[in-house]
Write an enzyme that holds these catalytic residues in place. Structure first.
Site, PDB file in Angstrom:
ATOM      1  N   GLU A 113       0.761  -1.257   0.029  1.00  0.00           N
ATOM      2  CA  GLU A 113      -0.070  -0.135  -0.055  1.00  0.00           C
ATOM      3  C   GLU A 113       0.807   1.286  -0.217  1.00  0.00           C
ATOM      4  O   GLU A 113       2.132   1.335   0.508  1.00  0.00           O
ATOM      5  CB  GLU A 113      -0.848   0.041   1.231  1.00  0.00           C
ATOM      6  CG  GLU A 113      -1.663  -1.054   1.428  1.00  0.00           C
ATOM      7  CD  GLU A 113      -2.608  -1.166   2.746  1.00  0.00           C
ATOM      8  OE1 GLU A 113      -2.140  -0.250   3.663  1.00  0.00           O
ATOM      9  OE2 GLU A 113      -3.125  -2.346   2.912  1.00  0.00           O
ATOM     10  N   LYS A 115       2.103   4.671   1.668  1.00  0.00           N
ATOM     11  CA  LYS A 115       2.267   5.052   3.059  1.00  0.00           C
ATOM     12  C   LYS A 115       1.705   6.751   2.937  1.00  0.00           C
ATOM     13  O   LYS A 115       2.643   7.634   2.650  1.00  0.00           O
ATOM     14  CB  LYS A 115       3.345   5.119   3.583  1.00  0.00           C
ATOM     15  CG  LYS A 115       3.610   5.238   5.180  1.00  0.00           C
ATOM     16  CD  LYS A 115       4.757   4.871   5.673  1.00  0.00           C
ATOM     17  CE  LYS A 115       4.662   4.862   7.242  1.00  0.00           C
ATOM     18  NZ  LYS A 115       4.427   6.073   7.893  1.00  0.00           N
ATOM     19  N   ARG A 136      -4.804   9.255  16.656  1.00  0.00           N
ATOM     20  CA  ARG A 136      -4.055   8.365  17.237  1.00  0.00           C
ATOM     21  C   ARG A 136      -3.752   8.790  18.573  1.00  0.00           C
ATOM     22  O   ARG A 136      -3.599   7.822  19.642  1.00  0.00           O
ATOM     23  CB  ARG A 136      -2.665   8.368  16.447  1.00  0.00           C
ATOM     24  CG  ARG A 136      -1.637   7.282  16.775  1.00  0.00           C
ATOM     25  CD  ARG A 136      -0.715   6.833  15.850  1.00  0.00           C
ATOM     26  NE  ARG A 136       0.193   5.935  16.429  1.00  0.00           N
ATOM     27  CZ  ARG A 136       1.004   6.003  17.203  1.00  0.00           C
ATOM     28  NH1 ARG A 136       1.348   7.298  17.664  1.00  0.00           N
ATOM     29  NH2 ARG A 136       1.859   4.850  17.672  1.00  0.00           N
ATOM     30  N   CYS A 424      21.632  42.819  10.167  1.00  0.00           N
ATOM     31  CA  CYS A 424      21.984  44.304  10.048  1.00  0.00           C
ATOM     32  C   CYS A 424      21.633  45.242  11.215  1.00  0.00           C
ATOM     33  O   CYS A 424      20.359  45.035  11.858  1.00  0.00           O
ATOM     34  CB  CYS A 424      21.177  44.932   9.063  1.00  0.00           C
ATOM     35  SG  CYS A 424      21.236  47.057   8.836  1.00  0.00           S
TER      36      CYS A 424
HETATM   37  S1  IVH Z   1      -1.147   0.470   8.882  1.00  0.00           S
HETATM   38  C1  IVH Z   1      -0.295  -1.445  12.754  1.00  0.00           C
HETATM   39  N1  IVH Z   1      -1.046   1.713   6.507  1.00  0.00           N
HETATM   40  O1  IVH Z   1       1.518   5.222   9.186  1.00  0.00           O
HETATM   41  C2  IVH Z   1      -0.126  -0.790  11.628  1.00  0.00           C
HETATM   42  N2  IVH Z   1      -0.503   2.890   8.289  1.00  0.00           N
HETATM   43  O2  IVH Z   1       3.684   4.259  11.291  1.00  0.00           O
HETATM   44  C3  IVH Z   1      -1.010   0.185  11.451  1.00  0.00           C
HETATM   45  N3  IVH Z   1       0.090   4.978   7.567  1.00  0.00           N
HETATM   46  O3  IVH Z   1       0.129   5.771  12.125  1.00  0.00           O
HETATM   47  C4  IVH Z   1      -0.629   1.103  10.234  1.00  0.00           C
HETATM   48  N4  IVH Z   1      -0.392   4.657   5.371  1.00  0.00           N
HETATM   49  O4  IVH Z   1      -1.155   6.566  10.076  1.00  0.00           O
HETATM   50  C5  IVH Z   1      -0.904   1.494   7.675  1.00  0.00           C
HETATM   51  N5  IVH Z   1      -1.300   2.265   4.244  1.00  0.00           N
HETATM   52  C6  IVH Z   1      -1.193   2.500   5.601  1.00  0.00           C
HETATM   53  C7  IVH Z   1      -0.480   3.668   6.012  1.00  0.00           C
HETATM   54  C8  IVH Z   1      -0.169   3.914   7.437  1.00  0.00           C
HETATM   55  C9  IVH Z   1       0.074   5.802   6.268  1.00  0.00           C
HETATM   56  C10 IVH Z   1       0.363   5.701   8.915  1.00  0.00           C
HETATM   57  C11 IVH Z   1      -0.561   5.429   9.762  1.00  0.00           C
HETATM   58  C12 IVH Z   1       0.242   5.010  10.950  1.00  0.00           C
HETATM   59  C13 IVH Z   1       1.710   5.023  10.727  1.00  0.00           C
HETATM   60  C14 IVH Z   1       2.634   4.053  11.223  1.00  0.00           C
END
Ligand code: IVH
Length: 668
Positions: A113, A115, A136, A424
């Site tokens: 996926e 990020k 969070r 200055c």
């Molecule tokens: S899964 C336990 N999937 O990254 C795993 N997180 O460092 C839960 N994030 O706070 C996260 N894209 O906000 C997951 N495709 C994705 C994500 C993602 C962004 C962020 C998320 C989380 C942080 C984790």
């Protein structure tokens, strides 16, 4: 209309609006015009107001937000919100793969996926209705931001279909697309408000706004990347996500199943190259095992799951040619070297200028004239130069020379030991410093004088104003000499200057622009020293004793008041009648002039931001309403007021007033 008939119509309207919403914000494939959508929404809001017995928190009308200011309550997460372990290279990722294969027998699928670089959110649905949205926080508990999240159009308020579990939690990311972010920052710049450094900060800042109708106007989006709960349709992550899409969530079309590490690398490689084509920022890729059985088998470390990992991209960097270097003088006299670059596309925007920070950084990176330089976007608004490609150095190019004299006034530059920037020292004669101080003094959060930057510049250039104390001696006739100033605009500015005399002493202290004295420090100091006289007599120790005031700040404040020209300014301000003492901490300039009156604000305004106007209305006992209905007393119309609102106002005979008429109303 009786209540039963109203209910039927309300239900039809809700259903239609939900469908239009889904088509527009999730599928990006609208069926009706914005006008038609607005018309249906206004009808729904009108009916819901008239028949409050049919209230429903999942009604699409809730998306317009409310002006009620709310504190956020802390809520404990049902399942903790963990973070992800990070990898930064193919080798580190291969190590994750090896570790996983040691514990798992046989083949398994990965899901790759994007990020998303935004703010994590947990969405709880009970019987298919969104009941709670929580940030969070520390992973164990976060802020309840349900009212704000309801305004995000891609978050379903009610799920579609039937196969969802009765208690469902969706996890996702709230983000602001880059275009919306840039537009928001442009608007903020025009209004003299602080800019957001990047879309992530803008999204995070917006979620924390206590007035959800402001949130409703911000371009937030929400992408769901995980589903949790008892009785999910599949024991597989990817398949659940596909189903979540059918329930109405926005899920990414770029998510892919991969059967080998090689396929994962290809996914990473593709998005590292193509990330700037996405409408929003990503900072890497997330790799998860698809099978929930394997999640249970692998389990968790203290903070992160063992069944998922992130692959972080390096900061985006572009190479381009250095054309020239400008040296800018800030209001405190600090010099910032800024590179003019051959325009280059970086992380979705075109970069033409980048900061070189200070002399030391230029030396450190060994930047030469005509060099090909590397530009990066960090967390700051202005991109920075992080190095030069010496292999492309042009013959005869020379190290960039730092200036020794102020580019604006020629005074020899100075440097405070321990500080990186030159400055200055000609505070009182250097034009950009004078202008910078005036612009700061009049800004909304300082004395809130309604003066455009161009006007301040004219006043300084024409010699009408040499320091902020001179503002209070300006006469209407002086202003009328200026380009584009007529009687009315001149009178208005004088009025605004006059009004600023009543600003709280802490605002004045902030407005003076003393180094390191920001709004918070100004408030604390003004509370401890409730008059200018007391503060001017304060010694280092007394100041240091104030909460939030360290040695650096204390020295800056005493230093400021020890300069004769500064004491003269204070004197001028005092003689003009500017408030210099306080009875207590700042309280809003509240009144009851507007008690019981209901207002709709529409369009954009010259003198106030929309939020500013709303705040004034509330402080004076009035109420802000989002839609035009027979209950509304006045519509305050700015530029580009929506045509449907105007039409409706006419039909209902509601007076439409200008920003100025509104101000007159407060003063009368
Ligand atoms: S899964 C336990 N999937 O990254 C795993 N997180 O460092 C839960 N994030 O706070 C996260 N894209 O906000 C997951 N495709 C994705 C994500 C993602 C962004 C962020 C998320 C989380 C942080 C984790």
């Amino acid at each position: 209309m009786d209540s039963g008939t109203a209910r039927e119509r309300i239900l039809i309207l809700r259903k239609r609006l939900e469908e239009h919403n889904y088509r527009y914000y999730v599928l990006a494939d609208p069926l009706v015009s914005d006008f038609e959508y607005d018309r249906l929404m206004e009808e729904l809001i009108g009916l819901e107001r008239e028949f409050p017995e049919h209230f429903d928190p999942a009604s699409p009308s809730q998306r317009v937000g409310s002006d009620i200011s709310r504190e956020f309550t802390q809520v404990r997460h049902r399942y903790p919100m963990l973070s992800l372990g990070n990898t930064y290279s193919p080798e580190e990722l291969a190590e994750f793969d090896r570790r996983t294969r040691k514990s798992v027998e046989g083949e398994f699928e990965y899901v790759c996926e994007l990020k998303y670089d935004g703010v994590a959110i947990s969405l709880t649905y009970e019987e298919g209705v969104l009941t709670r949205a929580v940030t969070r926080g520390d992973g164990e508990q976060g802020d309840d931001v349900t009212f704000n999240v309801r305004t995000i159009r891609s978050v379903p308020l009610r799920l579609k279909g039937e196969s969802y579990p009765s208690l469902l939690e969706a996890r996702g990311e709230i983000l602001m697309p880059r275009r919306g972010f840039e537009k928001l920052n442009e608007e903020r710049e025009q209004k003299g408000e602080n800019l957001f450094a990047n879309p992530r900060n803008a999204a995070a800042g917006t979620l924390k706004i206590q007035n959800s109708s402001v949130v409703a106007g911000r371009p937030l989006d929400c992408i769901v990347f995980g589903i949790m709960g008892e009785g999910l349709p599949f024991d597989l992550h990817y398949e659940n996500l596909v189903r979540a899409g059918e329930w109405g969530f926005k899920v990414s079309e770029h998510t892919r199943k991969c059967n080998s590490l090689k396929e994962v690398y290809n996914f990473i490689d593709h998005w590292e190259k193509n990330r700037s084509k996405l409408p929003f920022d990503i900072d890497g890729v997330v790799i998860k095992l698809n099978d929930f059985k394997l999640h249970r088998l692998l389990g968790y470390t203290a903070k992160t799951p063992r069944w998922a990992i992130s692959y972080k991209f390096p900061a985006e960097r572009a190479a381009t040619k250095l054309l020239s270097v400008d040296f800018q003088v800030g209001r405190t006299g600090a010099i910032t070297p800024v590179a003019n670059l051959e325009p280059v596309s970086l992380a979705g925007t075109t970069v033409r200028r980048a900061s070189l920070h200070n002399e030391e950084q230029i030396r450190l990176h060994d930047i030469h004239t005509e060099d090909t330089v590397y530009v990066e976007k960090g967390g700051d608004i202005i991109p920075k130069i992080v190095g030069a490609d010496t292999s492309k150095r042009v013959d005869g190019s020379r190290p960039v020379e730092y200036i020794r004299n102020c580019p604006a006034c020629g005074t020899a530059l100075a440097r405070v030991p321990g500080e990186a920037k030159h400055y200055c020292p000609a505070q009182n004669t250097c034009p950009p410093q004078i202008l910078g101080r005036i612009e700061h003094f009049v800004s909304r959060r300082a004395m809130n004088i309604n003066m455009a930057g161009a006007t301040a510049k004219l006043l300084v250039e024409q010699g009408l104003v040499a320091d902020v104390g001179d503002l209070y001696s300006l006469k209407t006739e002086d202003l009328m000499q200026l380009e584009r100033f007529a009687l009315r605009s001149s009178q208005n500015l004088i009025k605004s200057i006059e009004q600023s005399k009543k600003a709280h002493w802490s605002r004045l202290l902030y407005a003076l622009g003393i180094r390191f004295v920001g709004e918070t420090v100004a408030r604390k100091v003004a509370e401890a020293f409730p008059s200018a006289g007391r503060l001017m007599d304060a010694g280092m120790d007394e100041l240091h004793a104030v909460d939030e005031v360290g040695e650096k700040i204390a020295a800056s404040v005493t230093g400021y008041f020890s300069v004769e020209s500064n004491r003269n300014i204070i004197d001028k301000l005092r003689r003009s009648g500017v408030t210099m003492e306080a009875d207590g901490p700042e309280v809003d300039n509240a009144g009851d002039k507007l008690t019981g009156k209901k207002f709709v604000i529409s369009g954009t305004f010259l003198r106030h931001s929309r939020e500013g106007l709303k705040a004034i209305i509330e402080r004076n006992g009035g109420k802000n309403i989002s839609a035009v209905s027979p209950n509304v007393d006045f519509i305050i119309a700015g530029d580009n007021m929506g045509p449907s609102k105007l039409q409706k106002a006419k039909e209902l005979n509601i007076p439409v007033i200008s920003e100025e008429q509104f101000e007159d109303m407060l003063e009368s």
